[in-house]
Design an enzyme around this catalytic site. Structure first.
Site, short mmCIF file in Angstrom:
data_model
loop_
_atom_site.label_atom_id
_atom_site.label_comp_id
_atom_site.label_asym_id
_atom_site.label_seq_id
_atom_site.Cartn_x
_atom_site.Cartn_y
_atom_site.Cartn_z
N GLU A 9 -8.73 -44.35 6.34
CA GLU A 9 -9.06 -45.47 5.41
C GLU A 9 -7.68 -45.87 5.07
O GLU A 9 -7.71 -47.13 4.60
CB GLU A 9 -10.06 -44.94 4.10
CG GLU A 9 -9.08 -44.14 2.95
CD GLU A 9 -8.80 -42.79 3.44
OE1 GLU A 9 -8.76 -41.90 2.35
OE2 GLU A 9 -8.92 -42.21 4.58
N ASP A 82 -10.73 -39.60 3.40
CA ASP A 82 -10.39 -38.51 2.51
C ASP A 82 -11.81 -37.59 2.47
O ASP A 82 -12.86 -38.01 2.45
CB ASP A 82 -10.16 -38.84 1.13
CG ASP A 82 -8.88 -39.58 1.09
OD1 ASP A 82 -8.07 -39.37 2.09
OD2 ASP A 82 -8.33 -40.28 -0.06
N ASP A 84 -13.88 -36.16 0.52
CA ASP A 84 -14.64 -35.85 -0.56
C ASP A 84 -15.89 -37.00 -0.75
O ASP A 84 -15.91 -37.40 0.58
CB ASP A 84 -13.56 -36.04 -1.93
CG ASP A 84 -12.94 -37.60 -1.83
OD1 ASP A 84 -13.33 -38.45 -1.17
OD2 ASP A 84 -11.91 -37.78 -2.59
N GLU A 86 -16.41 -39.74 -1.91
CA GLU A 86 -16.07 -41.29 -1.71
C GLU A 86 -15.70 -41.40 -0.20
O GLU A 86 -15.96 -42.25 0.37
CB GLU A 86 -14.79 -41.99 -2.79
CG GLU A 86 -15.10 -42.00 -4.13
CD GLU A 86 -16.28 -42.99 -4.37
OE1 GLU A 86 -16.30 -43.80 -3.96
OE2 GLU A 86 -17.17 -42.65 -5.10
N TYR A 301 -4.68 -32.22 -0.02
CA TYR A 301 -5.24 -33.38 -0.72
C TYR A 301 -5.12 -33.04 -2.21
O TYR A 301 -5.41 -31.99 -2.79
CB TYR A 301 -6.72 -33.17 -0.24
CG TYR A 301 -7.53 -34.40 -0.63
CD1 TYR A 301 -7.31 -35.66 -0.25
CD2 TYR A 301 -8.94 -34.19 -1.41
CE1 TYR A 301 -7.89 -36.63 -0.64
CE2 TYR A 301 -9.65 -35.38 -1.72
CZ TYR A 301 -9.25 -36.74 -1.40
OH TYR A 301 -9.59 -37.55 -1.58
N ARG A 303 -7.00 -34.49 -4.78
CA ARG A 303 -8.29 -34.28 -5.64
C ARG A 303 -8.92 -33.05 -5.45
O ARG A 303 -9.77 -32.94 -4.40
CB ARG A 303 -9.14 -35.75 -5.26
CG ARG A 303 -8.69 -37.12 -5.65
CD ARG A 303 -9.58 -38.35 -5.37
NE ARG A 303 -8.81 -39.51 -5.62
CZ ARG A 303 -7.91 -40.05 -4.72
NH1 ARG A 303 -7.95 -39.83 -3.50
NH2 ARG A 303 -7.37 -41.36 -5.15
N HIS A 347 -11.64 -27.66 -1.50
CA HIS A 347 -10.02 -27.90 -1.15
C HIS A 347 -9.46 -26.75 -1.63
O HIS A 347 -9.76 -26.15 -2.60
CB HIS A 347 -9.76 -29.44 -1.59
CG HIS A 347 -10.63 -30.35 -1.25
ND1 HIS A 347 -11.17 -30.86 -0.01
CD2 HIS A 347 -11.48 -31.13 -1.98
CE1 HIS A 347 -11.79 -31.88 -0.13
NE2 HIS A 347 -12.16 -32.14 -1.41
#
Length: 764
Positions: A9, A82, A84, A86, A301, A303, A347
């Site tokens: 992205e 990513d 997750d 989203e 990562y 988040r 994660h």
């Protein structure tokens, strides 16, 4: 021609990945989401099992065409946004478009952007995770249902442009409730007594002892008379050492960072907002150009709510600490941190991808803010695998009473002195300079050698008045901590929540502390009354758990929507009828209009409550309210500004508007002249204008030249008409730094001049 296509992205991530994937891959970036719910309508068909009507985001048709055209020419398509919810949604939406021209689509998770991690992930692609995607859909639909149904109601009842959010409104409620606690707090007076004493055998080493008990009961001195009576009693009493206790206390290192603890630490130590922390962390994750090595992903990562570390990362940290500090600084066994029960644990914790990239080694490749955040992450990670710090704590109990009870164990007064000496620094040798949740400063407090029964000589006794304090206002870090502890929001949402409530002007930031605006309080009161479930902390936390259940495959997302929407729609129907119509409310007061003598009424406007003539629109007289209790109001006094209107010569008065205070003609509404407020300091750049106070769109105060746009000089901090003694710049500014406190400083970055200041009016 490359055989595989890799879609991420971010263009930055794409650039970093080119170093690791080889010639068989062509890499493209979607630049974030490619599809979303429409902006101008609900986009959710409630009657058809909450079917979502997604639209290609404006400007992304060209991106999708390029992705499809490239996908036609390769054997396989790997989707690597990513890792997750989203990111899964981005991957899913791209797959829907690309599948038309190439059905061979797989998902790849990059938890860190390093050569080994990337190549390992490419060897283990997976299918798209429908549960993860459904969890994202469920959250998006929930937020859309709440926002698109409640927000128009607020427009109708309060003012246009307002919004409500399933999570943001609960965050505002926490801030409003805290403000009410502060306002309702009744401070209670109490006094403390501290003695400065020394041993009869050693008059060169004095120390402080605090009174803690009187006649065996906990100290409670409620006024000055009680304190003075006790002080006189102590002065007349014999003092001796009742006991000396020494023991070692081990202090464990902190676990590695999660998203919330990183945001909290960055707020305290670096004064970063949550939004800034996540922006800089994203840069470190996606890749930084390191000298001649090219782009390198420096952290895992960012988040995550897990404190888990990979065995390889633990081994690397222990090996580095061994070389850097020595054997005694590394425990025999690796330290394993357990995540909270609610942690998703998909994660690792936030850590450096390679501990050998020390901050000193790569500092020239990082911006100042990147270096500060990376150093915080690097030090926290390395410290988490180091030995415990050891402190020798000494507690001395001193008894005091009359001579007959000199050696009694039940003396009238008991005092305590505490000492603490670091006898082995352990992990604090690396991380000691950072503030932490225990608020320990790590400074040694030495006590002299004392023996039981030893007589003590009193040098001075000081009494001090105190008042109990209300709970503090939240700052960004403490609000994130509160949200996490209560189960509201998730790692990916904390920064967005804060940014939203500040942008919507429901909350303001004053010297780092968050407090609700009149608008925030008004909207919260209306929503709590009409939508008690939506604004209930436990209800919101329970919904977060159910969304996690969708991700884990335990709940069907459509059933969750039905379970939520059926009672919500009934509440919504009731609210449309019963919610207070604040926009049209008029509360009569005892004040008369000084123009037409009609009654002045309390009304609500864009800037809060104000007094307006009940004869509107024939009479448009208004006044600002200083304070209000029900229908009793105190009118804000009109300040004599000494400024007169250029058009009608009437006095200019200070008004408060959407972007702060300004000068307005007292002849309004016949004359609508307005001016910015000068602070009495000439512009140092053009030397023709005056510096005036303004507000940014986010409500933050700043100061700029009144000749804008001809002169574009501006500063965030309050200027002072004083020439810099170093570089000669014609103003200094009041600012506050963590290290120096309040200072007068030169705003010229290259200069660096500053000196202590006692000015309180710092820019908010």
């Amino acid at each position: 021609m490359p055989k595989r296509m890799l879609i991420v992205e971010s263009p930055t991530k794409a650039k970093t990945l080119k170093r690791y994937v080889g010639k068989n891959y062509t890499i493209k970036a979607s630049v974030g989401h490619v599809k979303d719910l429409p902006k101008s309508r609900m986009g959710v068909d409630i009657e058809k099992d909450f079917h979502i009507d997604l639209e290609v985001i404006r400007g992304k048709k060209k991106v999708l065409k390029e992705l499809r055209d490239t996908a036609k020419k390769v054997d396989e398509v790997f989707l690597a946004p990513d890792p997750d919810r989203e990111g899964e949604a981005i991957a899913w939406h791209i797959a829907d478009e690309v599948r038309k021209v190439n059905p061979k689509i797989l998902r790849v998770d990059f938890h860190e952007i390093t050569k080994r991690a990337v190549q390992d992930a490419l060897k283990k692609p997976r299918e798209l995770n429908e549960n993860l995607y459904n969890a994202q859909q469920a959250r998006r639909v929930l937020d859309r249902l709440v926002g698109y149904e409640i927000s128009p109601l607020l427009w109708e009842k309060v003012q246009r442009g307002l919004s409500a959010g399933r999570v943001q409104s609960v965050a505002v409620r926490l801030i409003v409730d805290r403000e009410k606690e502060i306002e309702a707090f009744n401070p209670k007076e109490y006094w403390t007594l501290d003695e400065f004493v020394h041993s009869e055998n050693n008059d060169t080493s004095s120390f402080k002892a605090s009174l803690v008990k009187i006649k065996g009961e906990k100290l409670e001195l409620g006024n000055q008379d009680e304190a003075e009576k006790t002080r006189m009693g102590l002065l007349e009493s014999k003092h001796w050492v009742a006991s000396v206790e020494k023991k070692n206390r081990n202090r464990k290192p902190y676990p590695p960072f999660t998203t919330s603890t990183l945001q909290q630490a960055a707020a305290v130590n670096l004064r970063f907002t949550a939004k800034k922390t996540m922006r800089v962390a994203q840069q470190l994750y996606e890749g930084i150009e390191i000298n001649e090595e090219g782009a390198v992903g420096l952290i895992t990562y960012m988040r995550t709510d897990s404190t888990r570390l990979s065995p390889d990362a633990i081994d690397a940290a222990r090996e580095f600490a061994l070389k850097q500090f020595g054997k005694e600084f590394v425990p025999e066994k690796a330290i394993v941190y357990k995540s909270k029960k609610s942690a998703q644990d998909a994660h690792e914790a936030i850590r450096p991808t390679d501990v050998n990239y020390s901050p000193d080694r790569i500092k020239d490749s990082l911006t100042p803010e990147q270096l500060k955040l990376y150093q915080l992450i690097w030090q926290r990670f390395l410290a988490c695998q180091m030995s415990q710090a050891v402190f020798e704590q000494t507690t001395v109990i001193i008894h005091a009473g009359d001579s007959k009870a000199e050696k009694s164990k039940s003396a009238e007064y008991e005092l305590r002195a505490n000492g603490s000496i670091c006898i082995f620094p352990g992990w604090t040798v690396l991380y000691k300079n950072h503030s932490n949740e225990e608020n320990e400063n790590g400074e040694d407090v030495n006590l002299p050698q004392l023996s039981e029964g030893e007589n003590i000589v009193v040098e001075d006794i000081q009494s001090q008045q105190h008042f109990t304090q209300p709970p503090p206002r939240f700052n960004e870090g403490s609000l994130i901590k509160e949200l996490e502890e209560r189960g509201i929001g998730r790692p990916s949402t904390y920064a967005v929540i804060l940014d939203t409530i500040l942008n919507k002007q429901y909350v303001e930031r004053d010297r780092g502390r968050l407090h609700p605006t009149q608008l925030g309080r008004m909207v919260t009161e209306l929503l709590v009354e009409s939508f008690p479930d939506i604004l209930d902390v436990d209800f919101t936390a329970g919904m977060e758990e159910k969304l996690d259940g969708v991700e884990e495959g335990r709940f069907e997302w459509i059933n969750l929507m039905k379970e939520f929407y059926q009672p919500f729609s009934k509440t919504m129907e009731k609210a449309r009828i019963e919610m207070r119509d604040v926009k049209r409310e008029e509360v009569p007061t005892e004040h008369e209009c000084d123009i037409c003598n009609k009654t002045m009424v309390i009304k609500w406007g864009r800037n809060g409550y104000f007094l307006a003539c009940s004869g509107y629109p024939a009479c448009k007289n208004t006044k600002e309210i200083k304070s209000r209790q029900g229908d009793k109001v105190e009118v804000a006094p009109v300040e004599d500004t000494g400024v007169y209107c250029d058009k009608c010569s009437k006095p200019m008065i200070i008004r408060t508007g959407r972007f702060g205070r300004f000068l307005a003609c007292s002849g309004y509404p016949q004359c609508k002249t307005t001016k910015a407020i000068s602070i009495g300091v000439a512009c140092p750049t053009c030397e023709q204008g005056q510096l005036v106070e303004r507000r940014s769109r986010k409500g933050r105060r700043f100061f700029s030249c009144d000749r804008y746009p001809e002169c574009k000089f501006s500063v965030w901090n309050l200027p002072v008409a004083e020439t810099c003694p170093v570089c000669g710049f014609q103003i200094l500014v009041n600012k506050e730094t963590k290290k120096e406190g309040k200072v007068l400083a030169c705003p010229v970055k290259e200069c660096g001049y500053s000196r202590p200041s006692d000015v309180d009016s710092l820019a908010s």
